[in-house]
Design an enzyme around this catalytic site. Structure first.
Site, PDB file in Angstrom:
ATOM      1  N   HIS A 304       0.829  -1.009   0.167  1.00 24.90           N
ATOM      2  CA  HIS A 304       0.076   0.018   0.037  1.00 24.90           C
ATOM      3  C   HIS A 304       0.988   1.273   0.106  1.00 24.90           C
ATOM      4  O   HIS A 304       2.064   1.279   0.654  1.00 24.90           O
ATOM      5  CB  HIS A 304      -0.850  -0.024   1.345  1.00 24.90           C
ATOM      6  CG  HIS A 304      -1.962   0.913   0.976  1.00 24.90           C
ATOM      7  ND1 HIS A 304      -1.969   2.227   1.255  1.00 24.90           N
ATOM      8  CD2 HIS A 304      -3.088   0.706   0.633  1.00 24.90           C
ATOM      9  CE1 HIS A 304      -3.248   2.920   1.289  1.00 24.90           C
ATOM     10  NE2 HIS A 304      -4.220   1.952   0.584  1.00 24.90           N
ATOM     11  N   ASP A 361      -7.914  -5.536   0.043  1.00 24.17           N
ATOM     12  CA  ASP A 361      -8.328  -6.062  -1.055  1.00 24.17           C
ATOM     13  C   ASP A 361      -8.153  -7.738  -0.749  1.00 24.17           C
ATOM     14  O   ASP A 361      -8.643  -8.589  -1.597  1.00 24.17           O
ATOM     15  CB  ASP A 361      -7.868  -5.912  -2.463  1.00 24.17           C
ATOM     16  CG  ASP A 361      -8.428  -4.390  -2.503  1.00 24.17           C
ATOM     17  OD1 ASP A 361      -9.407  -4.140  -2.503  1.00 24.17           O
ATOM     18  OD2 ASP A 361      -7.808  -3.463  -3.000  1.00 24.17           O
TER      19      ASP A 361
HETATM   20  N1  CMC Z   1       4.036  -7.489  -5.001  1.00 23.79           N
HETATM   21  C1  CMC Z   1       5.512  -7.320  -4.973  1.00 23.79           C
HETATM   22  N2  CMC Z   1       6.281  -6.317  -4.771  1.00 23.79           N
HETATM   23  C2  CMC Z   1       5.735  -5.177  -4.595  1.00 23.79           C
HETATM   24  C3  CMC Z   1       4.246  -5.087  -4.160  1.00 23.79           C
HETATM   25  C4  CMC Z   1       3.305  -6.240  -4.442  1.00 23.79           C
HETATM   26  N3  CMC Z   1       2.307  -6.625  -4.295  1.00 23.79           N
HETATM   27  N4  CMC Z   1       3.876  -3.808  -3.899  1.00 23.79           N
HETATM   28  C5  CMC Z   1       4.972  -3.180  -3.923  1.00 23.79           C
HETATM   29  N5  CMC Z   1       6.138  -3.936  -4.269  1.00 23.79           N
HETATM   30  C6  CMC Z   1       7.457  -3.448  -4.300  1.00 23.79           C
HETATM   31  C7  CMC Z   1       7.637  -2.891  -5.641  1.00 23.79           C
HETATM   32  O1  CMC Z   1       8.118  -3.766  -6.693  1.00 23.79           O
HETATM   33  C8  CMC Z   1       8.619  -1.851  -5.229  1.00 23.79           C
HETATM   34  O2  CMC Z   1       9.932  -2.591  -5.365  1.00 23.79           O
HETATM   35  P1  CMC Z   1      11.460  -1.845  -5.552  1.00 23.79           P
HETATM   36  O3  CMC Z   1      11.488  -0.496  -4.323  1.00 23.79           O
HETATM   37  O4  CMC Z   1      12.478  -2.736  -5.498  1.00 23.79           O
HETATM   38  O5  CMC Z   1      11.257  -1.036  -6.878  1.00 23.79           O
HETATM   39  C9  CMC Z   1       8.536  -1.473  -3.958  1.00 23.79           C
HETATM   40  O6  CMC Z   1       7.739  -2.802  -3.264  1.00 23.79           O
HETATM   41  C10 CMC Z   1       7.545  -0.142  -3.674  1.00 23.79           C
HETATM   42  O7  CMC Z   1       6.447  -0.217  -4.621  1.00 23.79           O
HETATM   43  P2  CMC Z   1       5.909   1.132  -5.357  1.00 23.79           P
HETATM   44  O8  CMC Z   1       5.178   0.516  -6.557  1.00 23.79           O
HETATM   45  O9  CMC Z   1       6.807   1.988  -5.393  1.00 23.79           O
HETATM   46  O10 CMC Z   1       4.777   1.298  -4.151  1.00 23.79           O
HETATM   47  P3  CMC Z   1       3.469   2.225  -4.518  1.00 23.79           P
HETATM   48  O11 CMC Z   1       3.411   2.802  -3.081  1.00 23.79           O
HETATM   49  O12 CMC Z   1       3.802   3.084  -5.632  1.00 23.79           O
HETATM   50  O13 CMC Z   1       2.516   1.030  -5.055  1.00 23.79           O
HETATM   51  C11 CMC Z   1       0.536  -0.268  -4.770  1.00 23.79           C
HETATM   52  C12 CMC Z   1       1.552   0.907  -4.027  1.00 23.79           C
HETATM   53  C13 CMC Z   1      -0.670  -0.444  -3.838  1.00 23.79           C
HETATM   54  C14 CMC Z   1       0.051   0.388  -5.969  1.00 23.79           C
HETATM   55  C15 CMC Z   1       1.396  -1.482  -4.722  1.00 23.79           C
HETATM   56  O14 CMC Z   1       1.771  -2.117  -3.356  1.00 23.79           O
HETATM   57  C16 CMC Z   1       0.722  -2.617  -5.591  1.00 23.79           C
HETATM   58  O15 CMC Z   1       0.894  -2.490  -6.856  1.00 23.79           O
HETATM   59  N6  CMC Z   1       0.102  -3.718  -5.015  1.00 23.79           N
HETATM   60  C17 CMC Z   1      -0.759  -4.637  -5.523  1.00 23.79           C
HETATM   61  C18 CMC Z   1      -1.967  -4.078  -5.831  1.00 23.79           C
HETATM   62  C19 CMC Z   1      -3.207  -3.889  -4.790  1.00 23.79           C
HETATM   63  O16 CMC Z   1      -3.135  -4.816  -4.105  1.00 23.79           O
HETATM   64  N7  CMC Z   1      -3.726  -2.625  -4.696  1.00 23.79           N
HETATM   65  C20 CMC Z   1      -4.571  -2.351  -3.841  1.00 23.79           C
HETATM   66  C21 CMC Z   1      -4.267  -1.113  -2.969  1.00 23.79           C
HETATM   67  S1  CMC Z   1      -5.436  -0.953  -1.316  1.00 23.79           S
HETATM   68  C22 CMC Z   1      -6.805  -0.574  -2.156  1.00 23.79           C
HETATM   69  C23 CMC Z   1      -6.947   0.779  -2.593  1.00 23.79           C
HETATM   70  O17 CMC Z   1      -6.439   1.751  -1.897  1.00 23.79           O
HETATM   71  O18 CMC Z   1      -7.403   0.809  -3.665  1.00 23.79           O
END
Ligand code: CMC
Length: 427
Positions: A304, A361
């Site tokens: 998240h 989720d």
């Molecule tokens: N599985 C594997 N690696 C992950 C995941 C995951 N679900 N989420 C983040 N990472 C890694 C990512 O690869 C990155 O690694 P690095 O620093 O080595 O490049 C690091 O963790 C930080 O990730 P980010 O994408 O920079 O983080 P963000 O804050 O931009 O993204 C997120 C947050 C929710 C989009 C992401 O965690 C994700 O894609 N999760 C899966 C989708 C999901 O479950 N979304 C629902 C969010 S809660 C409901 C809502 O609010 O709508």
């Protein structure tokens, strides 16, 4: 008030530091461009507070979520969705009289314009419910023109009530249309959530018996999704509203944003992923893929932007999932896969270091599926519940005297000025 000094090219300027009632202080840089000719650069808004708000507070490090100060766990345990909607909109929990009046007002708006049924018939039967929701909610401004004057406080309130009241009817109709069954009119003797269940799963030919455990679990899911501070879809609603667009159009914009798999679409994606994993023995393979930089796969329902701790909503839902499945006598191997996946991921260095925990989720899809919703409806249910938060945030913005049209700037990296070349002279 303290000041922050920002020094650019040897020229220092003072910028006020503002404190909220909780959370990090903010540096007010509104005068930065006028003073220095510089913008700030913050793609994804990781360090930017886009507005002042009194509605929802999240402490991502501690895993805390408060609505108007009340912890989400207490609301999920003791309140109802309609009461939470009142709280988000009005700032205080209602008295008994206020609660009854609010329920009466919402109940009086549950039906939709009869012609809206014709509008549905323009969609393909296999359309995704979110595509239908975007279209139908956007069209509400054509059906309810008498509540689109955003400068009239009374019309704003009516638009809020209409949206909260009609979303279950609209979502249920999207479902009914997709399965080819007749639309059911609302039954105002039922609870908000009971009415939605009946409109979705009932048929005109026979009475629909509401299972109280299912009604309670779905009401909890609605409470847990009601609002979540300035996330992508809420910011979309605010940005759309900042131009003076009517509330129905703004909520349609929010629905469009919510649909994405990184946001509201993750509940659908999480369950699909758990089904694809299928059995606990295959978990290591998927964990390895999630950790592989060359593989775009991510564990859906994990991680998240704000929570760097266990999402408090996921805690409530993890417990609710067991209760619902037990009550319905369902033994779903997906729940075992989810629990095992959570256990393995939470003890894996990659997930520990990056502070990736289950989010809202992760378990919601298992409950929704057990209740009988197809995965394509999951995000539509999220939109139904989040409409309350969106409309509360929109109202707050409309009442904010500092509100201006949202207009971010950019770091331009394209060509500088160059002259047009006629087509016969281009190489
Ligand atoms: N599985 C594997 N690696 C992950 C995941 C995951 N679900 N989420 C983040 N990472 C890694 C990512 O690869 C990155 O690694 P690095 O620093 O080595 O490049 C690091 O963790 C930080 O990730 P980010 O994408 O920079 O983080 P963000 O804050 O931009 O993204 C997120 C947050 C929710 C989009 C992401 O965690 C994700 O894609 N999760 C899966 C989708 C999901 O479950 N979304 C629902 C969010 S809660 C409901 C809502 O609010 O709508």
């Amino acid at each position: 008030m303290t000041n922050a000094t920002i020094s650019i090219d040897g020229k220092a300027g003072e910028y006020p530091v503002q404190s909220g009632s909780a959370g990090p202080d903010v540096v007010d840089i509104r005068k930065l461009y006028a003073n220095t000719g510089h913008f700030t650069f913050d793609p994804g808004f990781t360090s930017t507070a886009s507005c002042e708000s009194k509605i929802t507070y999240i402490d991502g490090d501690q895993g805390i979520l408060l609505h108007r100060g009340y912890p989400i766990e207490q609301l999920a345990e003791q309140s109802s969705f309609l009461e939470v909607a009142y709280l988000l909109l009005n700032g205080e929990l209602p008295s008994k009289t206020e609660h009854d009046e609010f329920k009466y007002l919402i109940t009086r708006h549950t039906m939709v314009h009869e012609q809206l049924a014709t509008f549905y018939r323009g969609f393909r039967r296999d359309a995704h419910p979110m595509a239908v929701m975007c279209g139908v909610v956007g069209a509400l401004s054509a059906f309810y023109h008498d509540s689109t004057d955003i400068h009239d406080p009374q019309q704003r309130v009516i638009a809020c009530h209409r949206l909260i009241a009609k979303m279950p009817t609209i979502a249920a109709m999207a479902y009914k249309y997709s399965v080819g069954q007749p639309f059911l009119y609302p039954d105002n003797s039922l609870s908000y959530t009971g009415n939605f269940l009946r409109m979705t799963f009932g048929v005109p030919a026979e009475p629909y018996i509401i299972n109280p455990v299912v009604e309670d679990a779905l009401d909890k899911i609605f409470i847990l999704h009601a609002d979540h501070e300035q996330n992508a879809s809420t910011s979309t609603v605010r940005l759309a509203g900042s131009s003076g667009a009517n509330p129905f159009a703004c909520i349609a914009a929010g629905i469009a944003c919510l649909w994405g798999p990184a946001h509201g679409g993750a509940n659908e994606a999480a369950l699909n992923m758990l089904r694809e994993i299928g059995r606990p023995e295959r978990i290591p393979e998927f964990i390895a893929r999630a950790k592989n930089k060359d593989d775009p796969f991510r564990l859906m329902g994990f991680g998240h932007r704000v929570y760097k701790n266990y999402d408090p909503r996921a805690k409530v839902l993890g417990a609710a999932a067991t209760k619902v499945l037990d009550t319905l006598g369902i033994s779903d191997p997906v729940l075992d896969t989810a629990r095992e996946l959570e256990r393995i991921a939470l003890s894996d260095d990659y997930f520990i270091e990056k502070k990736l925990y289950p989010n809202v989720d992760f378990y919601s899809g298992i409950i929704l599926s057990a209740i009988g919703f197809p995965t394509s409806m999951f995000t539509a249910l999220f939109a139904l519940a989040r409409t309350t938060g969106w409309i509360a945030q929109w109202t707050e913005m409309m009442e904010d005297n500092d509100q201006r049209i949202g207009r971010p700037r950019q770091l331009y990296t394209g060509y500088p000025r160059r002259d047009y070349v006629p087509i016969d002279q281009r190489s």
